[in-house]
Design an enzyme around this catalytic site. Sequence first.
Site, PDB file in Angstrom:
ATOM      1  N   GLU A 459       0.893  -1.247   0.083  1.00 55.36           N
ATOM      2  CA  GLU A 459      -0.036  -0.028  -0.074  1.00 55.36           C
ATOM      3  C   GLU A 459       0.860   1.250   0.144  1.00 55.36           C
ATOM      4  OE1 GLU A 459      -0.316  -2.169   2.855  1.00 55.36           O
ATOM      5  OE2 GLU A 459      -1.180  -3.496   1.507  1.00 55.36           O
ATOM      6  N   GLU A 477       4.481  -2.812  -3.561  1.00 53.57           N
ATOM      7  CA  GLU A 477       3.441  -3.356  -4.065  1.00 53.57           C
ATOM      8  C   GLU A 477       2.864  -2.510  -4.952  1.00 53.57           C
ATOM      9  OE1 GLU A 477      -0.558  -5.730  -2.292  1.00 53.57           O
ATOM     10  OE2 GLU A 477      -0.082  -3.660  -1.516  1.00 53.57           O
ATOM     11  N   GLU A 483      -2.797 -11.818  -3.571  1.00 55.03           N
ATOM     12  CA  GLU A 483      -3.620 -11.977  -2.334  1.00 55.03           C
ATOM     13  C   GLU A 483      -5.074 -11.850  -3.071  1.00 55.03           C
ATOM     14  OE1 GLU A 483      -1.388  -9.492  -2.726  1.00 55.03           O
ATOM     15  OE2 GLU A 483      -2.857  -7.818  -2.616  1.00 55.03           O
TER      16      GLU A 483
END
Lengths: 678, 678
Positions: A459, A477, A483
């Site tokens: 994030e 990321e 995920e």
Amino acid sequence: MLKSFVLSTLLVMLQTTAWAKPAAQVSSPEGALTIAIELDPDGRASYSVQRMGVPVIVPSHLGFIFANAPKFDRGLTVTAQAPRSVDDTWEQPWGEARTVRNRFNELRVTLTERNGPRRHIDLLLRAYDDGVALRYVFPDQPCLQDVKIAEELTEFSIATPGTAWWLPAFEWNREEYLYHRTRIEEVGQAQTPMTLRLDNGLHLSVHEAALIDYAGMNLTRVEARRFRAALTPGVGDAKVARRAPFSTPWRMLQIADSAAGLVASRLILNLNEPNALGDVSWFKPMKYVGIWWEMHLGRSSWASGAKHGATTANAIRHIDFAARHGFGGVLIEGWNRGWDGDWFGNGADFDFTRAYDDFDLEKVAAYAKARGVQIIGHHETGGNAAHYERQLAAGLDLYARLGVGTVKTGYVADAGQARVIGADGKDHFAWHESQDMARHHLLVVQEAAKRHIAVNPHEPIKDTGLRRTYPNWVSREGARGMEFNAWGRPGNPPEHETNLVFTRMLAGPMDFTPGVFGMKTNSPDGVATTWAKQLALYVVLYSPIQMAADLLENYEAHPAPFQFIKDVPVDWDETRVLNGEVGDYVTIARRNRHSRDWYLGAITDENGRVLSAPLGFLEPGQRYRAQIYRDAPHANWKDAREAIVIEERIVTSADTLRLQLAPGGGQAIRFQFLGPRP
Amino acid sequence: MLKSFVLSTLLVMLQTTAWAKPAAQVSSPEGALTIAIELDPDGRASYSVQRMGVPVIVPSHLGFIFANAPKFDRGLTVTAQAPRSVDDTWEQPWGEARTVRNRFNELRVTLTERNGPRRHIDLLLRAYDDGVALRYVFPDQPCLQDVKIAEELTEFSIATPGTAWWLPAFEWNREEYLYHRTRIEEVGQAQTPMTLRLDNGLHLSVHEAALIDYAGMNLTRVEARRFRAALTPGVGDAKVARRAPFSTPWRMLQIADSAAGLVASRLILNLNEPNALGDVSWFKPMKYVGIWWEMHLGRSSWASGAKHGATTANAIRHIDFAARHGFGGVLIEGWNRGWDGDWFGNGADFDFTRAYDDFDLEKVAAYAKARGVQIIGHHETGGNAAHYERQLAAGLDLYARLGVGTVKTGYVADAGQARVIGADGKDHFAWHESQDMARHHLLVVQEAAKRHIAVNPHEPIKDTGLRRTYPNWVSREGARGMEFNAWGRPGNPPEHETNLVFTRMLAGPMDFTPGVFGMKTNSPDGVATTWAKQLALYVVLYSPIQMAADLLENYEAHPAPFQFIKDVPVDWDETRVLNGEVGDYVTIARRNRHSRDWYLGAITDENGRVLSAPLGFLEPGQRYRAQIYRDAPHANWKDAREAIVIEERIVTSADTLRLQLAPGGGQAIRFQFLGPRP
């Protein structure tokens, strides 16, 4: 309406194409690209970009609205020009290529107001053969010292219709959306990088480089194909507050004839400053396993209790596995206190030095060290960067003492709900890509570097190539990762990774965490690829740290395909993009930085494809053992994901391989160097 | 990415259509429209709108991001509902119709957070048969008292594809752009009102009502047909800063089967509070001439010197003309000091009480009074509302003493460059539709009302129907007016006014200043209409003050067509929209409030048209003398603008007129009441 004639003249300029001769311009070394500055009769500045005489960007405005001063927009003249040319080659301490050539022509253009205190701002224009860039340089001048930017007026008017791949901006889930593919005229508010394929075949990526102490830029499509910078809101009365002198990030356009050309470009690295850290050999690119996927599957929890995943025993089991199979690291999430309350978007309970009772940090660290494995640290903040900063030194010191060489940070909070320490010393809500968060991330990276720790934020703030300057900022990321295949509704569709390669990955390495063999999850479609595609992702999605994300038992049960994950390197000498179309397919070959082996990855979207891979990248006259991991003929992502064929053949650079990729499939190949025919 | 299962559940809700049963809903009195509130399992609130079972707005989020508190977005429940129904009829002191029926069902829904201090905000939903509206009501609660709104999250997701007519938002020239007509999916960032014609035939207008002490709302198209409120930036660290309790403006959707239905709706007035001023008979709707068009033509100047327009002699000439031809007012621009420097976007030199030496204000005012004509005052501010406020009382007092009953204000400054007095008492840059400017405009209107003065702002804040509450806010600009035909490049094309009727005019009266006969100007196409269309505009474009904008000599030279401008009233008993298509054509009939005469105006875009006008609106059994001002058969806006035929015939309500409109043409008719057949 009451209106002066000055205004009416301006209207001519805005609404016709009768633009004046450029006030300044610079062309790329080979002459393919030209970026020019125009001034209209009202003294408004624009830039435009041409490629071999064909407009790419038609005149697009420049300027600023300030919170504390009149805007810088009209009544400008060019009062100075200073050209510069550079051609050098530099080496990456780690990367997708060892050396990078940095060759450009630059022009510094001083824009000065005709009236008042004659404020001036420099424009720095750079023309490379694979793209152009511009940045504003605010000089030290008495009348514009305390700079509060309310809006940056930079625009991007795309000359030609075409197709856009983009993520919506300012949404609650930050960067984690599926890509839109629309006509350029149908783009809404977009994040960068935004990728365009014009109807004339040209490929563009609009992004920024060197985002330091400034607000991240999104793009608002104002009308037709005209986009305007939409800076991320800040804390206080401006989006950016700086004291001059300073420079904005680079506004960057990668320009190529093919989609592959975008991937091959190193423009974003060249626009960043050289390594500021010196020797960073303390960071070793590596693969890792970890206590992570089991939480996403719901088998264990970050929180304490019966399901707690980060127990001493589980950590030791992972360390043993890593040591046995040659993995450099083990990620352990949920080890520290703070997970039991409402941490999401809050994070105030996180303790970055105290472990849960069932996790013996000292013992685990000692055990890892004894087995030659690094713990990968984990600092989830719940988006509370303010709280994290207060413990930052202690948290990093602890890791440094324990030999933890890489920390995965996390900022799980809705957009706009991160928290930062403001100039007033108080905590404020902030956007993940605000100026304050840009400052925060760099602070963490710099503090970590002092302790020889690498950082991998999730994030995160977007990647703008700062890994060149701070090579301990190793990955991040910043898009939908694996995920989403554990619980997403929907999960990542088969085209997701073929989109990533030509969009998010243009910005830099992504910790996507591939390599899952257990295809059934809580997401309706599970992991929507074939096994062969999971392997190919290790080559296609570049990162100097790569996770083998699956449960250990799935690797133990399937040693044959797992062998590729064990073999594939994470540091490269050279990269070749053999083919590709945005969102459709791509084939990438890379040479191991520490051997003469090459690796190839090819992936496709939901469509099966037969691709041709000429092996001209191999050393001529040498033989290689091609260890091929390919989709079986009946494989497909819907009901035959595990159908993989593993075979070997001897090849040379004269061969061309036929890569048959299943729907949602891929292919991974190791070319093991054998030497000349004996 | 680290993600809780709560989140994954949310993704289901966002990305499928499996919405739960509404938590609350209310239908319109006749049942055609329903507005419903839904909550997803994560407690995010949305609203949706259906019309006779067909979705118009699919679930669209609600909520806020605050600068000084956690956002109000998730974890909500409905803790109270309170219905209310109203059906009354009220009278406008002046207007396009004397009486307005206000009939709706309302539902007050209390949204309360499940966690923390259980903050709550009420949603007020209103269902009318011609549209729906919602507003947020912030109650007085200790944990959310000092409300700083960073973003309003209200969305508008249009259910059906269609066409949009819109102006780009946050552009330098505020509201003064030509309308875009695009597919909804191609809208960029739009101002309101935005008009939509869905492919199923439904017509929508998205706008707001009762913008008081709040930031004006624009619309950012996020993706596909989903729009999000984009509040205008404010001064300081929030877009809106208020102390609870307070209500937001209404977010309003007019919904009709036809374009004419949008124009016939009085929804925006019904959503505003009743007259707060009491008897406003001191304001008399009127037509006016003025010292204005000559400046736009470049024949005279606002500034002092040889070309100064606002001389005593010129004013007296205009007063004489007004008295001779029955005009109520004379506008005099450029009378006061401050025009000689760089006033544009600055305005600090304006003196609102001191006239130029060649203008004897006292003498002119006395002369006007003696001739029964009102001076229309002029307060140009150069956007400097702060400077204006400091002289506001003095400026208005002067006008009140001199019998000036209406003031035209002006805010000529680039967007973002207006100036307001901030909470800190200092001057700040501001957007024209910021919360501070909303406050400023209302302050001027209220101060003027105390002195029995009406206000007509140019470069204004948008109209949100506040004329109901403050009936001295009589008109405004807020779109491209006639002056663009004097010097615009381009000027207003023939479709401009047919766009205005279905977009800008839905908000309320516009001081467009029609009635120009001198068609050649400094704009390449001049005034791009026929004469007949110029006349028709007096009926079609409603305003209680209407200028006869042209040079006096052009009226004196053409008494026959000028007669219609002299005859046409500006205050109406009733309005009927006979036909129309957005941007194409429209026919409107209105009855004089002070006689039994009707007036009809029909206009078209660049296409000639033959429209049918059944006269069923006339009183049955009565005869009328139709004084017809129509395009000659060969008329067109390119080379035969002046080709007008003026003729009379006797008609009754049983007749149907055939209206032949030239390309860029129109038709104006006075139906003079004659009474029953003798």
